[in-house]
Design a protein around this motif. Sequence first.
Motif, PDB file in Angstrom:
ATOM      1  N   LEU A 147       9.851   1.903  20.091  1.00 37.09           N
ATOM      2  CA  LEU A 147       9.148   3.193  19.686  1.00 37.09           C
ATOM      3  C   LEU A 147       9.715   4.608  20.137  1.00 37.09           C
ATOM      4  N   PRO A 148      10.139   4.858  21.391  1.00 38.27           N
ATOM      5  CA  PRO A 148      10.675   6.006  21.674  1.00 38.27           C
ATOM      6  C   PRO A 148      11.586   6.470  20.692  1.00 38.27           C
ATOM      7  N   PRO A 149      12.724   5.958  20.345  1.00 34.86           N
ATOM      8  CA  PRO A 149      13.620   6.507  19.497  1.00 34.86           C
ATOM      9  C   PRO A 149      13.190   6.981  18.185  1.00 34.86           C
ATOM     10  N   LEU A 150      12.173   6.365  17.804  1.00 38.54           N
ATOM     11  CA  LEU A 150      11.393   6.707  16.652  1.00 38.54           C
ATOM     12  C   LEU A 150      10.838   7.959  16.505  1.00 38.54           C
ATOM     13  N   LEU A 151      10.279   8.347  17.618  1.00 37.48           N
ATOM     14  CA  LEU A 151       9.187   9.320  17.849  1.00 37.48           C
ATOM     15  C   LEU A 151       9.669  10.760  17.079  1.00 37.48           C
ATOM     16  N   PRO A 152      10.917  11.355  17.239  1.00 37.71           N
ATOM     17  CA  PRO A 152      11.323  12.426  16.788  1.00 37.71           C
ATOM     18  C   PRO A 152      11.293  12.334  15.154  1.00 37.71           C
ATOM     19  N   ALA A 153      11.626  11.087  14.643  1.00 38.22           N
ATOM     20  CA  ALA A 153      11.308  11.138  13.168  1.00 38.22           C
ATOM     21  C   ALA A 153       9.698  11.020  12.647  1.00 38.22           C
ATOM     22  N   ILE A 154       9.214  10.222  13.594  1.00 41.59           N
ATOM     23  CA  ILE A 154       7.782  10.205  13.478  1.00 41.59           C
ATOM     24  C   ILE A 154       7.175  11.816  13.199  1.00 41.59           C
ATOM     25  N   GLU A 174      15.542  -0.103   9.966  1.00 45.48           N
ATOM     26  CA  GLU A 174      16.997  -0.306  10.227  1.00 45.48           C
ATOM     27  C   GLU A 174      17.317   0.116  11.631  1.00 45.48           C
ATOM     28  N   LEU A 175      16.681   1.388  12.195  1.00 44.74           N
ATOM     29  CA  LEU A 175      16.997   1.701  13.377  1.00 44.74           C
ATOM     30  C   LEU A 175      16.559   0.854  14.517  1.00 44.74           C
ATOM     31  N   MET A 176      15.377   0.199  14.270  1.00 41.55           N
ATOM     32  CA  MET A 176      14.763  -0.771  15.263  1.00 41.55           C
ATOM     33  C   MET A 176      15.598  -1.866  15.360  1.00 41.55           C
ATOM     34  N   ARG A 177      16.241  -2.615  14.224  1.00 39.09           N
ATOM     35  CA  ARG A 177      16.993  -3.561  14.251  1.00 39.09           C
ATOM     36  C   ARG A 177      18.287  -3.326  15.073  1.00 39.09           C
ATOM     37  N   ARG A 178      18.904  -2.074  14.631  1.00 36.16           N
ATOM     38  CA  ARG A 178      20.141  -1.751  15.161  1.00 36.16           C
ATOM     39  C   ARG A 178      20.074  -1.453  16.793  1.00 36.16           C
ATOM     40  N   HIS A 179      18.833  -0.771  17.005  1.00 31.48           N
ATOM     41  CA  HIS A 179      18.513  -0.642  18.560  1.00 31.48           C
ATOM     42  C   HIS A 179      18.663  -1.827  19.323  1.00 31.48           C
ATOM     43  N   SER A 180      17.763  -2.699  18.835  1.00 32.75           N
ATOM     44  CA  SER A 180      17.452  -4.079  19.466  1.00 32.75           C
ATOM     45  C   SER A 180      18.660  -4.874  19.477  1.00 32.75           C
ATOM     46  N   TYR A 181      19.614  -4.841  18.530  1.00 27.68           N
ATOM     47  CA  TYR A 181      20.729  -5.703  18.528  1.00 27.68           C
ATOM     48  C   TYR A 181      21.785  -4.969  19.300  1.00 27.68           C
ATOM     49  N   ASP A 182      22.094  -3.614  19.297  1.00 26.94           N
ATOM     50  CA  ASP A 182      23.270  -3.019  20.013  1.00 26.94           C
ATOM     51  C   ASP A 182      22.899  -2.771  21.417  1.00 26.94           C
ATOM     52  N   ILE A 183      21.831  -2.226  21.559  1.00 20.83           N
ATOM     53  CA  ILE A 183      21.577  -1.688  22.931  1.00 20.83           C
ATOM     54  C   ILE A 183      20.755  -2.565  23.853  1.00 20.83           C
ATOM     55  N   ALA A 184      19.580  -3.150  23.303  1.00 19.53           N
ATOM     56  CA  ALA A 184      19.154  -4.217  24.035  1.00 19.53           C
ATOM     57  C   ALA A 184      19.878  -5.616  23.992  1.00 19.53           C
ATOM     58  N   ARG A 185      20.732  -5.747  23.355  1.00 18.11           N
ATOM     59  CA  ARG A 185      21.364  -7.185  23.216  1.00 18.11           C
ATOM     60  C   ARG A 185      20.416  -8.205  22.753  1.00 18.11           C
ATOM     61  N   VAL A 228       0.719  -1.224   0.108  1.00 21.30           N
ATOM     62  CA  VAL A 228       0.121   0.022   0.103  1.00 21.30           C
ATOM     63  C   VAL A 228       0.789   1.260  -0.267  1.00 21.30           C
ATOM     64  N   LEU A 229       2.141   1.114   0.346  1.00 22.47           N
ATOM     65  CA  LEU A 229       2.962   2.392   0.275  1.00 22.47           C
ATOM     66  C   LEU A 229       3.303   3.007  -0.963  1.00 22.47           C
ATOM     67  N   GLU A 230       3.355   4.481  -0.958  1.00 28.63           N
ATOM     68  CA  GLU A 230       3.780   5.113  -2.033  1.00 28.63           C
ATOM     69  C   GLU A 230       5.310   5.239  -1.862  1.00 28.63           C
ATOM     70  N   LYS A 231       5.927   5.618  -0.738  1.00 25.85           N
ATOM     71  CA  LYS A 231       7.190   5.782  -0.740  1.00 25.85           C
ATOM     72  C   LYS A 231       7.553   4.900   0.968  1.00 25.85           C
ATOM     73  N   GLU A 232       8.700   3.912   0.680  1.00 29.42           N
ATOM     74  CA  GLU A 232       8.920   3.214   1.743  1.00 29.42           C
ATOM     75  C   GLU A 232       9.992   4.092   2.430  1.00 29.42           C
ATOM     76  N   LEU A 233      10.243   4.217   3.800  1.00 34.41           N
ATOM     77  CA  LEU A 233      11.286   4.696   4.574  1.00 34.41           C
ATOM     78  C   LEU A 233      11.789   3.385   5.473  1.00 34.41           C
ATOM     79  N   PRO A 234      12.910   2.875   4.838  1.00 31.97           N
ATOM     80  CA  PRO A 234      13.338   1.769   5.484  1.00 31.97           C
ATOM     81  C   PRO A 234      14.355   2.111   6.728  1.00 31.97           C
ATOM     82  N   GLY A 235      14.577   3.327   6.861  1.00 31.12           N
ATOM     83  CA  GLY A 235      15.301   3.753   8.072  1.00 31.12           C
ATOM     84  C   GLY A 235      14.637   3.274   9.518  1.00 31.12           C
ATOM     85  N   PHE A 236      13.283   3.338   9.575  1.00 27.84           N
ATOM     86  CA  PHE A 236      12.624   2.997  10.742  1.00 27.84           C
ATOM     87  C   PHE A 236      13.177   1.762  11.070  1.00 27.84           C
TER      88      PHE A 236
END
Length: 164
Positions: free
Chosen positions: A142-149, A98-109, A88-96
């Motif tokens: 979700l919190p790290p995404l809120l400024p971009a949202i 990417e950030l969740m995966r990195r945050h979960s992997y690096d920060i939350a281990r 359904v998307l007109e424009k994908e924003l893959p950074g969201f």
Amino acid sequence: MKIGRITLSDRASSGLYEDQSGPEIERVISACFDEPVDFVRVLMPDDLPGLTALLKRLADDERLPLVVTTGGTGPAPRDITPEATRAVLEKELPGFGELMRRHSYDIARVPTALLSRATAGIRGGTLIVNLPGKPRAIGECLPPLLPAIAECLEHISGFRPKLR
């Protein structure tokens, strides 16, 4: 501000257990946005045509500025949320994602964070964001995404929600 929040879970939608992920989305967003938020709540099974139709309705007919999904982003055969979202998307924003995966992997281990296929994007004036299905992961991602949202909503709808 009206926000859609969709929980995809075969088991929760059939009553096997209570949806805790949807309420966690509400808790995090309500705690971080200054504006009062009215949530459109949907709990549904993992269903590609059903989710695709729902995302279109919330974006095109109800014109919600933000729709957040939880669940269905893993590698299991019934995990279909990214496919429905991309359809359904007109424009994908893959950074969201990417950030969740990195945050979960690096920060939350969380070593399995790399299995997430979550994404985000725009349909008309609506931002659609896929989140993981576990409440703890929502609280972390979700919190790290809120400024971009907030920034994205300003670009696509002219309204920027204030963050606390």
